[in-house]
Design a protein around this motif. Structure first.
Motif, PDB file in Angstrom:
ATOM      1  N   LYS A  21      -2.494   3.861 -16.966  1.00  0.00           N
ATOM      2  CA  LYS A  21      -3.456   4.947 -17.205  1.00  0.00           C
ATOM      3  C   LYS A  21      -4.126   5.437 -15.917  1.00  0.00           C
ATOM      4  N   LYS A  23      -4.975   7.290 -12.466  1.00  0.00           N
ATOM      5  CA  LYS A  23      -4.555   8.586 -11.945  1.00  0.00           C
ATOM      6  C   LYS A  23      -3.712   8.324 -10.690  1.00  0.00           C
ATOM      7  N   SER A 167       2.813   7.503 -14.268  1.00  0.00           N
ATOM      8  CA  SER A 167       3.600   8.696 -13.923  1.00  0.00           C
ATOM      9  C   SER A 167       2.815   9.655 -13.026  1.00  0.00           C
ATOM     10  N   TYR A 169       3.082  13.073 -12.948  1.00  0.00           N
ATOM     11  CA  TYR A 169       2.572  14.217 -13.712  1.00  0.00           C
ATOM     12  C   TYR A 169       1.875  13.704 -14.967  1.00  0.00           C
ATOM     13  N   PRO A 170       0.744  14.348 -15.329  1.00  0.00           N
ATOM     14  CA  PRO A 170       0.073  13.922 -16.566  1.00  0.00           C
ATOM     15  C   PRO A 170       0.987  14.072 -17.782  1.00  0.00           C
ATOM     16  N   GLU A 171       1.979  14.971 -17.686  1.00  0.00           N
ATOM     17  CA  GLU A 171       2.921  15.171 -18.809  1.00  0.00           C
ATOM     18  C   GLU A 171       3.795  13.929 -19.037  1.00  0.00           C
ATOM     19  N   SER A 217       2.692  23.314 -13.351  1.00  0.00           N
ATOM     20  CA  SER A 217       2.507  22.003 -12.710  1.00  0.00           C
ATOM     21  C   SER A 217       2.764  22.104 -11.214  1.00  0.00           C
TER      22      SER A 217
END
Ligand code: COI
Length: 355
Positions: A21, A23, A167, A169-171, A217
């Motif tokens: 989780k 960032k 990851s 990218y947040p996607e 993005s």
């Protein structure tokens, strides 16, 4: 090889509860590796010390003329708890090539590898084990001579930082939206496009900010000469599946030679796909999309891994790719690459280095 002095931190820092989780790039591990260079002593004073500020004179050349290079690589925790690197010598050698472009000294390859292993070993508790996570490793080098004349510095600082990441990218593995940038350019032939130096990324930020405000993005760069051929996305290289074949921009000097790009091409060829490295014009892409032949688009990068692109926009026209879903080849590539990286798939190519 020189000994690495180790100074462990005394205070205990809290680790995030769920590393998947965090960032990307915001949480650093406990320690960092530092080593100095000057033309008299060469590389010296290798040390692992608590992660923290580096005292610098504001007249240091890196602040004024951006003589700086970096790398991006990862360490992975396997199911058995072991820790491994993915093709680290590719990054080590690319950093030397980047340095050559901006007149910075190369680090001895074995010393570099030893520094990576020792640092990750010291901070092994920071190598996450949650699904989709890894320890991102950021080696970088800066010019430390103090003075405002423009010339190659005589002294440098080499540093390695690490951060647990999920990851980029947040996607996550969901498809992202990309804008084909037709105003700014990232790099030109003869310039520093193939080198991983901070200046390339600084030049990319204005377009990314503009695109971000419109909900994209990232941007896909066009070549800096004719603004006709697609190049790369900045944080990743790009690949297209058109009418059953895989295409990716050739390495023309302004595209970064990605380690994930190279590995993807090798895997795809081994699996029997035709992979074509060539100049790809944006007109060709638009034509393929309009004819329903643009079957999949994805990016490859250490941070981005394999990221599907669901929507490509060029001059206010948006093309949806594979119904905005991850395509079959993209998924196979993601599974194949990450399978090797996390030790779930046997490494038959000698890509893995364990610590
Ligand atoms: C990487 O993929 O490691 C990179 O260096 C890209 C960076 C912009 C996150």
């Amino acid at each position: 090889m020189q000994d690495i002095r180790i100074e462990l931190r005394e205070d205990k820092r809290e680790k995030p509860q769920d590393m998947s989780k965090v960032k990307f790039g915001k949480t650093f591990s406990d320690h960092m590796f530092l080593m100095n260079y000057d033309s008299q002593k060469g590389w010296h004073d290798a040390r692992i010390v608590p992660h923290g500020p580096i005292p610098m004179d504001p007249g240091a050349m890196v602040f004024h003329y951006a003589q700086e290079i970096f790398e991006g690589m990862k360490a992975y925790r396997t199911e058995s708890g072991a820790i491994q690197f993915f093709r680290p010598f590719e990054n080590i050698r690319r950093m030397a090539r980047s340095g050559e472009r901006v007149s910075m000294p190369a680090m001895d390859e074995d010393m570099f590898m030893e520094a990576l292993k020792k640092l990750v070993e010291v901070d092994k508790e920071w190598v996450p084990s949650e699904e989709g996570t890894s320890l991102y490793i950021r080696p970088f080098m800066i010019a430390t001579d103090v003075g405002l004349g423009v010339h190659a510095s005589d002294s440098y600082l080499f540093c390695i930082l690490t951060c647990p990441v999920g990851s980029y990218y947040p996607e996550g593995i969901n498809p992202i939206k990309i804008l084909i940038e037709d105003q700014d350019v990232r790099a030109v032939r003869g310039g520093t496009g193939y080198a991983k130096c901070g200046g390339n990324y600084a030049a990319s930020i204005r377009a990314s900010v503009r695109a971000g405000k419109k909900g994209f993005s990232q941007v896909l760069w066009l070549d800096g000469v004719e603004r006709k051929y697609v190049e790369e996305v900045g944080a990743m290289n790009i690949m297209f599946k058109i009418d059953g074949k895989i295409y990716t921009p050739e390495l023309n000097g302004s595209v970064l030679p990605g380690v994930t790009r190279k590995s993807s091409i090798e895997l795809l060829k081994d699996w029997g796909y035709e992979v074509i490295e060539k100049l790809i014009s944006v007109d060709e892409l638009v034509e393929a999309a309009k004819a329903g032949k643009l079957e999949e688009v994805w990016g490859t990068g250490t941070a981005a891994v394999v990221t599907p692109v669901g929507w490509l926009t060029y001059k206010d026209e948006t093309f949806e790719v594979e119904g905005g879903k991850i395509g079959e080849v993209t998924q196979k590539l993601y599974d194949g690459l990450t399978g090797i990286q996390w030790g779930k798939v046997e490494d038959t190519r000698d890509w893995i280095v364990t610590i």
